[in-house]
Design an enzyme around this catalytic site. Sequence first.
Site, mmCIF file in Angstrom:
data_model
loop_
_atom_site.group_PDB
_atom_site.id
_atom_site.type_symbol
_atom_site.label_atom_id
_atom_site.label_comp_id
_atom_site.label_asym_id
_atom_site.label_seq_id
_atom_site.Cartn_x
_atom_site.Cartn_y
_atom_site.Cartn_z
ATOM 1 C CD GLU A 73 33.896 42.639 25.396
ATOM 2 O OE1 GLU A 73 32.821 42.061 25.667
ATOM 3 O OE2 GLU A 73 34.422 43.485 26.136
ATOM 4 C CB SER B 151 30.651 44.535 34.972
ATOM 5 O OG SER B 151 31.423 43.930 33.980
ATOM 6 C CD GLN C 129 30.210 44.526 27.456
ATOM 7 O OE1 GLN C 129 31.171 44.701 28.199
ATOM 8 N NE2 GLN C 129 30.175 43.587 26.548
ATOM 9 N N GLY C 130 26.635 47.412 29.146
ATOM 10 C CA GLY C 130 26.215 47.364 30.554
ATOM 11 C C GLY C 130 26.040 45.913 30.970
HETATM 12 C C1 FAD Z 1 39.487 48.036 30.580
HETATM 13 C C2 FAD Z 1 38.176 47.497 31.083
HETATM 14 C C3 FAD Z 1 37.012 47.758 30.358
HETATM 15 C C4 FAD Z 1 35.791 47.270 30.827
HETATM 16 N N1 FAD Z 1 34.665 47.604 30.139
HETATM 17 C C5 FAD Z 1 33.472 47.133 30.575
HETATM 18 C C6 FAD Z 1 32.280 47.532 29.896
HETATM 19 O O1 FAD Z 1 32.291 48.328 28.954
HETATM 20 N N2 FAD Z 1 31.105 47.025 30.346
HETATM 21 C C7 FAD Z 1 31.038 46.153 31.390
HETATM 22 O O2 FAD Z 1 29.943 45.689 31.695
HETATM 23 N N3 FAD Z 1 32.147 45.801 32.091
HETATM 24 C C8 FAD Z 1 33.362 46.272 31.708
HETATM 25 N N4 FAD Z 1 34.504 45.961 32.392
HETATM 26 C C9 FAD Z 1 34.391 45.147 33.610
HETATM 27 C C10 FAD Z 1 34.971 43.751 33.462
HETATM 28 O O3 FAD Z 1 34.186 42.938 32.615
HETATM 29 C C11 FAD Z 1 35.088 43.139 34.886
HETATM 30 O O4 FAD Z 1 35.987 43.948 35.614
HETATM 31 C C12 FAD Z 1 35.620 41.726 34.826
HETATM 32 O O5 FAD Z 1 34.662 40.854 34.277
HETATM 33 C C13 FAD Z 1 36.016 41.222 36.238
HETATM 34 O O6 FAD Z 1 35.007 41.426 37.161
HETATM 35 P P1 FAD Z 1 35.317 42.116 38.572
HETATM 36 O O7 FAD Z 1 36.030 43.413 38.303
HETATM 37 O O8 FAD Z 1 34.045 42.166 39.316
HETATM 38 O O9 FAD Z 1 36.366 41.178 39.289
HETATM 39 P P2 FAD Z 1 36.042 39.846 40.077
HETATM 40 O O10 FAD Z 1 35.104 39.017 39.280
HETATM 41 O O11 FAD Z 1 35.625 40.205 41.459
HETATM 42 O O12 FAD Z 1 37.440 39.130 40.102
HETATM 43 C C14 FAD Z 1 38.470 39.448 41.050
HETATM 44 C C15 FAD Z 1 39.618 38.470 40.813
HETATM 45 O O13 FAD Z 1 39.187 37.114 41.097
HETATM 46 C C16 FAD Z 1 39.445 36.273 39.972
HETATM 47 N N5 FAD Z 1 38.382 35.278 39.814
HETATM 48 C C17 FAD Z 1 37.048 35.490 39.931
HETATM 49 N N6 FAD Z 1 36.370 34.336 39.703
HETATM 50 C C18 FAD Z 1 37.303 33.381 39.424
HETATM 51 C C19 FAD Z 1 37.218 31.995 39.098
HETATM 52 N N7 FAD Z 1 36.045 31.371 38.983
HETATM 53 N N8 FAD Z 1 38.383 31.313 38.870
HETATM 54 C C20 FAD Z 1 39.585 31.953 38.967
HETATM 55 N N9 FAD Z 1 39.719 33.273 39.283
HETATM 56 C C21 FAD Z 1 38.596 33.977 39.498
HETATM 57 C C22 FAD Z 1 39.450 37.228 38.768
HETATM 58 O O14 FAD Z 1 40.174 36.693 37.690
HETATM 59 C C23 FAD Z 1 40.114 38.469 39.371
HETATM 60 O O15 FAD Z 1 41.508 38.322 39.366
HETATM 61 C C24 FAD Z 1 35.732 46.495 31.998
HETATM 62 C C25 FAD Z 1 36.895 46.265 32.755
HETATM 63 C C26 FAD Z 1 38.098 46.780 32.316
HETATM 64 C C27 FAD Z 1 39.317 46.561 33.151
#
Ligand code: FAD
Length: 399
Positions: free
Chosen positions: A246, A131, A128-129
């Site tokens: 998912e 993020s 999945q691409g």
């Molecule tokens: C095990 C795992 C597998 C993954 N696999 C994939 C994959 O295959 N493909 C892919 O594309 N991505 C993948 N991801 C990425 C994942 O989707 C993102 O890490 C996730 O959506 C959070 O984004 P971020 O890491 O940029 O954190 P951020 O969005 O920067 O968030 C940081 C913190 O701020 C909080 N926050 C942010 N916005 C809000 C809001 N509006 N209200 C309250 N709190 C908020 C979040 O909850 C978090 O605690 C994976 C991540 C993990 C851990």
Amino acid sequence: MQLAYSESERHLATEVRAWLADALPRLPPRPARDDWDGRRRFDTGWQRMLFDAGYAGIHWPRAYGGREASPTEQLVFLEELDRAGAPDVGVNFVGTLHAGPTILAEGTADQRSRYLPAILRGEEIWCQGFSEPEAGSDLASLRTRAQRDGEEYVINGQKVWSTYAHVADYQELLVRTDPDAAKHKGISWLIVPMSTPGITVRPLRTIGGPSEFCEVFYDDVRVPVANRVGAENDGWRVAMVTFAFERGTGFVGEITEGMRLCRQIADIAKHVRHGDGTAWDDVELRRGIGRAAASFDALWSLTVWNVSEAARSGVPGTGASALKLRVGEAFQELADVGLRVLGRGVLAIEDIDGMHSARVIEEYLRGFGLTIGGGTSQIQRNIIAERVLGLPREPQWTS
Ligand SMILES: Cc1cc2nc3c(=O)[nH]c(=O)nc-3n(C[C@H](O)[C@H](O)[C@H](O)COP(=O)(O)OP(=O)(O)OC[C@H]3O[C@@H](n4cnc5c(N)ncnc54)[C@H](O)[C@@H]3O)c2cc1C
């Protein structure tokens, strides 16, 4: 309401149990965690065995290699896999649990017949691409750009946290096709072959050691327009379908794994010395294990609901976010009890005295990721608040 299994469902359970008793001993030894060639071989080999026996995509249409099983039959099958300790989907996760189901729900007839059978046969691995470094929770801010050039899109940008990208053949990719539209309105959902020139995959390391995550870079990557799923600029809606699968049914494996881990921790507790007795003699620890077991039982019931809803309407509904939220939390609670059972044993990264203690530590570390991947717990709470409870929308900040 009929809670007991019907005659034909019991028959399926007996059939699956007999097949598993024969098939599991034929599996090769499980490869090491960082042996990616071996893991791909093992997981796709298992997927092929399921396919040959008629159990891959058990609820998918026969036309694409499935068996058109009912939701209850699907659950009977999953219960038998868990009971026998069968391998999980492994690297087939994205293809079988959300890219495939999205193509089934939203793809064209050509896309369905081209991609779905290959997923079920274990021939093609997906990742999945979605993020990006600046677009995680706020996914609609994604900037990876796809510019139309005749019958092709030319893609430039970067994705991150793409699980299994280094072993994948295809990617479900979200791109910006209209940079001038409102941010949710200019996105498209594409099928991208990972062998396309211009794609660079760079694996990432995490707290748990060698990991399954990758960064993916796109440099003038050309993909046919025919690889788009859904209409141009309608990718946000298609992505919501992907998330519904998912979050709603994609975590079934985590739930059965949680149940298994719970039994393992109970077993370890009976052997680990605590004071004059064992950890099992500690009423607080026993209560913690019991509470975790009850949580996973409840999650299984929620899964039954989601699977039934997906069968009725084609896509799991809002229960998906509740399930996703609770799975992550329940895993963390369970792993936390596991650490308290192990006591100072958690300092060892390897099994202690033949017990599966290393697994508890590994799952503790993985538990953090489960509350983030597929959308963080905070984001699931926002969705439940707004779409289930009807609370006001959170303020939209602009910088
Ligand atoms: C095990 C795992 C597998 C993954 N696999 C994939 C994959 O295959 N493909 C892919 O594309 N991505 C993948 N991801 C990425 C994942 O989707 C993102 O890490 C996730 O959506 C959070 O984004 P971020 O890491 O940029 O954190 P951020 O969005 O920067 O968030 C940081 C913190 O701020 C909080 N926050 C942010 N916005 C809000 C809001 N509006 N209200 C309250 N709190 C908020 C979040 O909850 C978090 O605690 C994976 C991540 C993990 C851990």
